[in-house]
Design an enzyme around this catalytic site. Structure first.
Site, PDB file in Angstrom:
ATOM      1  N   ALA B  13      42.548  37.652  41.714  1.00 19.60           N
ATOM      2  CA  ALA B  13      43.434  38.764  41.348  1.00 19.60           C
ATOM      3  C   ALA B  13      44.254  38.509  40.083  1.00 19.60           C
ATOM      4  O   ALA B  13      44.183  39.280  39.119  1.00 19.60           O
ATOM      5  CB  ALA B  13      44.350  39.087  42.525  1.00 19.60           C
ATOM      6  N   ALA B  14      45.056  37.439  40.066  1.00 22.70           N
ATOM      7  CA  ALA B  14      45.953  37.231  38.933  1.00 22.70           C
ATOM      8  C   ALA B  14      45.165  36.985  37.651  1.00 22.70           C
ATOM      9  O   ALA B  14      45.422  37.595  36.613  1.00 22.70           O
ATOM     10  CB  ALA B  14      46.901  36.065  39.215  1.00 22.70           C
ATOM     11  N   ARG B  24      41.891  45.132  27.476  1.00 19.90           N
ATOM     12  CA  ARG B  24      42.153  46.535  27.129  1.00 19.90           C
ATOM     13  C   ARG B  24      43.048  46.641  25.896  1.00 19.90           C
ATOM     14  O   ARG B  24      42.976  47.611  25.151  1.00 19.90           O
ATOM     15  CB  ARG B  24      42.838  47.270  28.288  1.00 19.90           C
ATOM     16  CG  ARG B  24      41.856  47.877  29.271  1.00 19.90           C
ATOM     17  CD  ARG B  24      42.522  48.927  30.146  1.00 19.90           C
ATOM     18  NE  ARG B  24      43.640  48.395  30.916  1.00 19.90           N
ATOM     19  CZ  ARG B  24      43.502  47.706  32.045  1.00 19.90           C
ATOM     20  NH1 ARG B  24      42.305  47.493  32.555  1.00 19.90           N
ATOM     21  NH2 ARG B  24      44.564  47.257  32.668  1.00 19.90           N
ATOM     22  N   SER B  43      37.600  38.572  41.659  1.00 21.45           N
ATOM     23  CA  SER B  43      38.407  39.762  41.989  1.00 21.45           C
ATOM     24  C   SER B  43      38.148  40.307  43.376  1.00 21.45           C
ATOM     25  O   SER B  43      37.824  41.476  43.546  1.00 21.45           O
ATOM     26  CB  SER B  43      38.129  40.872  40.964  1.00 21.45           C
ATOM     27  OG  SER B  43      38.366  40.425  39.665  1.00 21.45           O
ATOM     28  N   CYS B  47      42.764  39.387  51.477  1.00 21.43           N
ATOM     29  CA  CYS B  47      43.505  40.064  52.566  1.00 21.43           C
ATOM     30  C   CYS B  47      42.576  40.863  53.460  1.00 21.43           C
ATOM     31  O   CYS B  47      42.934  41.214  54.587  1.00 21.43           O
ATOM     32  CB  CYS B  47      44.532  41.031  51.997  1.00 21.43           C
ATOM     33  SG  CYS B  47      45.156  40.584  50.385  1.00 21.43           S
ATOM     34  N   ARG B  74      32.607  44.414  30.485  1.00 22.19           N
ATOM     35  CA  ARG B  74      33.864  44.842  29.856  1.00 22.19           C
ATOM     36  C   ARG B  74      34.348  43.832  28.814  1.00 22.19           C
ATOM     37  O   ARG B  74      35.491  43.919  28.354  1.00 22.19           O
ATOM     38  CB  ARG B  74      34.940  45.031  30.923  1.00 22.19           C
ATOM     39  CG  ARG B  74      34.733  46.282  31.758  1.00 22.19           C
ATOM     40  CD  ARG B  74      35.690  46.292  32.942  1.00 22.19           C
ATOM     41  NE  ARG B  74      35.798  47.607  33.544  1.00 22.19           N
ATOM     42  CZ  ARG B  74      34.916  48.111  34.401  1.00 22.19           C
ATOM     43  NH1 ARG B  74      33.847  47.426  34.740  1.00 22.19           N
ATOM     44  NH2 ARG B  74      35.092  49.320  34.906  1.00 22.19           N
ATOM     45  N   VAL B  84      37.463  23.940  36.400  1.00 19.89           N
ATOM     46  CA  VAL B  84      38.293  23.290  35.397  1.00 19.89           C
ATOM     47  C   VAL B  84      38.840  22.022  36.041  1.00 19.89           C
ATOM     48  O   VAL B  84      39.477  22.080  37.098  1.00 19.89           O
ATOM     49  CB  VAL B  84      39.424  24.228  34.928  1.00 19.89           C
ATOM     50  CG1 VAL B  84      40.382  23.475  34.002  1.00 19.89           C
ATOM     51  CG2 VAL B  84      38.825  25.436  34.203  1.00 19.89           C
ATOM     52  N   TYR B 433      62.348  64.401  55.667  1.00 18.92           N
ATOM     53  CA  TYR B 433      62.440  64.751  57.082  1.00 18.92           C
ATOM     54  C   TYR B 433      61.642  66.004  57.395  1.00 18.92           C
ATOM     55  O   TYR B 433      61.778  67.028  56.745  1.00 18.92           O
ATOM     56  CB  TYR B 433      63.896  65.007  57.511  1.00 18.92           C
ATOM     57  CG  TYR B 433      63.943  65.761  58.821  1.00 18.92           C
ATOM     58  CD1 TYR B 433      63.424  65.167  59.980  1.00 18.92           C
ATOM     59  CD2 TYR B 433      64.407  67.067  58.899  1.00 18.92           C
ATOM     60  CE1 TYR B 433      63.396  65.861  61.172  1.00 18.92           C
ATOM     61  CE2 TYR B 433      64.386  67.772  60.102  1.00 18.92           C
ATOM     62  CZ  TYR B 433      63.862  67.175  61.232  1.00 18.92           C
ATOM     63  OH  TYR B 433      63.811  67.857  62.403  1.00 18.92           O
TER      64      TYR B 433
END
Lengths: 458, 458
Positions: B13-14, B24, B43, B47, B74, B84, B433
């Protein structure tokens, strides 16, 4: 020392909340509390009536939070079917009429709470009072509508006049009962409490539910048959057959008494109060609920926003102050949620037209997302539109249209508006994330990112 | 001028959010982006793994937001199965090993993003590596667990070690698969991310679902049978039969590389960054996701809070900054939501023990309410606990345990914490409400009223 006398005019949410709170804070020999209610019920949920009509909830007893007897058992002297017909503020008394006996008399007060509520808009049309034309504001309205629907007269065709939140909730009730429903609205889209582009999503969804949505159209008359009952609703050049008509045109503050007594009213006709809910300029007169205007914290103006949740808060504040404590109602940000069948609709803050009317310049961002992680079962689509002030990036408003899990997300924006956050600040909000509850970027955060980019001119 | 070189360590994710955002904002001839991932996926939603194991969602493809091929299309050069193994910050290069060929080489960078994630806690117990003992952190873990459950070995008895949110989600998965589940936790209650009184509600609900909850108990060994497979989990004086064991003991920051390179680490072992997510003291080294500590805005301390939603925000901030823009991650308030079957669990801000550890004096309020108006079908109970600072009344934390409609209400408190509101201010919040969505006083407001009264000493 003799007990102080508190008189409450109106026995629903604001009035009885005020009475109950004051009762908890004082002893009966300190404060005597009398509440006058012209109808037959106290402390009921008018918001529940469309669901009673739709057969979703039982009524009317289930919609009553506290009966007159329960209030009396708690030390509040509730006088039912008793109308207050005049206020003598200088003389510190009200004029009351017993609607059963017709008897009139005075009743003195030291503190007066005006909680007279609102009355439904009822345009002066030919046929508007015919049998078969129903409101949905009181429990008596609810009973009459339920009976009419149970009777199932004619072809079970219904027309709802007005497509605001009362109108769309009434439409849902009728659809649930298996009636063919036409909704007639004079605006360009249903839910004029949303921007037209978001209202169009509501229209599409309602149409998809088999509801006929007729917009940009004024009702000109209610047509009756030989039996005097409603037969159709007329608009320019057309008649919409109807065995039942439901009026969902909203409400106006019920402030005739206040007006006669010279109390200050706003442009909507609602009473004007200070932040402690004291009527402006009157030390011992308080007002709350659907008969007052509330401060809109986003625009800085007072507006008439009749909602049970505000009425309860007003009552709490009034009762605290009358009871010797201190509380204020700081204002609202314009939050409202509703649904029509499985479509959820929410808004808070300003619409585009409202922002323009305040002279605000703004950017908008509209995004599509889902209620849960996209891969999680039950993830449903929603559209979130966000307005932010140009330059400052301050959040101005949010509108959401979606399915299950959409509407209450507006609460995040309501708190952010209250805190005067910028949309850029909102992008970092630490909202709850887990796949059954949200995508990894909550839809509100996705909208905030898009709006923040628009503010920066990206 | 030659392109700048961005190296990303870790393809989840990060890391990939940072890479995507930087991509981009820049052209390939301005910035060359290489990402190294030692595993087989990019990616993905870790969870989602418990829900895959439970058969609620499909996997593993559905849990992958973007594949290596999609990233490459991309303009991001993703090197899979490439680890690494060292950082030379002075020399501005990393050492990488191709895990297929074993080949090692250097790769230069101008900007380095460390997104090495976290590793599951795996206590050094006898038998811990036996077949049948499973983690739920990676897609490979998920595959192995799904295969084991599909195989349905033995009597379909499972033991989950740890009753934090990973543990309870794993327990749900096993229950859904029809396994008999025992959860073993060393704390006094499940969900040590809640106060014990709220954790007790979770225990009661889990027990009601047929899950055996064993608390105040340390696992001492994993017992294996003659075939070498897991047979039982041993605790002091007892053995819990198990055909499958799931480790749900949480994770620690994976920062061995950073430690070797002398980068600053917090008490949890997580990397320390500034608000722009730059590693402190290192102009061109960035870090985000489960390998960093984040600023807790309520306590003012940095903490290790591994969550996908934070990782995505970190990546967005890093990518913006590397790409020539400007963004910061201001911190978190400690929001977490999870569920076990139909029980929803949420928290934000500080627990009692955390507040005490910060020297804060506080009041608490615990209330019962419902998700919808009490008379509306589907209204489900929930318990809301609120902490507020004595004297100031500042909101310190909220915990919620309930059923459908409970967990995401914590978002209101998360925003209020961010805005440093008092509980008295919260009582007036204009939350949505309508009977299908909330009682007239939203449960969070009921808790705020009670907390505000406690602050005043009422």
């Amino acid at each position: 020392m003799a007990a102080q006398r508190l008189v409450v005019v109106g026995g629903d949410a604001a009035g009885m909340s005020a009475a109950s709170r004051a009762r908890r804070l004082t002893k009966p020999d300190e404060l005597e509390i009398v509440a006058f209610e012209r109808g037959g019920f106290t402390s009921y949920s008018a918001c529940g009536i469309p669901y009673w009509a739709g057969g979703v909830v039982d009524g009317p007893d289930e919609l009553v939070a506290r009966t007159p007897e329960e209030h009396r058992a708690r030390g509040i002297d509730v006088r039912m079917r008793t109308e207050v017909t005049g206020l003598d503020l200088g003389g510190q008394h009200v004029l009351v009429r017993d609607l059963e006996s017709g008897e009139e008399r005075r009743h003195g007060f030291d503190h007066l709470v005006l909680a007279t509520g609102a009355r439904p808009v009822r345009p002066p049309l030919e046929g508007i009072d015919a049998p078969g034309v129903h409101g949905v504001q009181t429990l008596d309205d609810g009973r009459a509508l339920v009976d009419a629907l149970d009777g199932g007269a004619g072809d079970r065709r219904a027309v709802v006049v007005g497509a605001g939140y009362i109108g769309v909730e009434a439409a849902e009730a009728l659809v649930r009962r298996g009636w063919a429903v036409t909704v007639i609205e004079r605006s360009a889209q249903p839910m004029a409490t949303l921007d037209p582009d978001m209202g169009a999503l509501v229209r599409d969804a309602m149409t998809g539910m088999g509801i006929e949505v007729v917009t940009d159209t004024e009702v000109t008359a209610v047509r009756t048959g030989p039996d005097g009952r409603v037969r159709a609703v007329a608009t320019a050049g057309r008649e919409h057959p109807a065995d039942v008509v439901v009026l969902g045109l909203g409400v106006r503050p019920e402030t005739a008494l206040a007006r006669e007594a010279g109390l200050p009213l706003g442009t909507s006709g609602g009473l004007l109060t200070d932040l402690a809910m004291r009527v402006r300029g009157h030390e011992n007169v308080w007002a709350g609920g659907d008969c007052v205007e509330v401060l809109d914290l986003v625009s800085g103006r007072t507006r008439h926003i009749p909602l049970g949740t505000h009425a309860n808060k007003h009552g709490q504040v009034i009762g605290t102050n009358v009871g010797g404590g201190y509380a204020t109602f700081p204002g609202v940000v314009g939050t409202a949620v509703s649904k029509v069948c499985d479509l959820e609709i929410a808004r808070t803050g300003l619409l585009e037209a409202q922002a323009r009317a305040e002279g605000l310049r703004y950017v908008t961002a509209t995004i599509e997302s889902t209620s849960r992680a996209g891969y999680y079962p039950g993830a449903r689509p929603m559209t979130v539109k966000m307005l932010a002030e140009r330059g400052t990036g301050r959040l101005l408003g949010v509108q959401i249209v979606g399915r299950e899990g959409a509407a209450k997300r507006v609460d995040v924006a309501a708190v952010a508006l209250t805190a005067r956050m910028t949309v850029d600040q909102m992008t970092a909000l630490d909202l709850g994330y887990a796949p059954p509850f949200s995508p990894v970027w909550d839809p509100v955060l996705v909208a905030a990112r898009r709006a923040a980019a628009a503010v920066k001119g990206d």
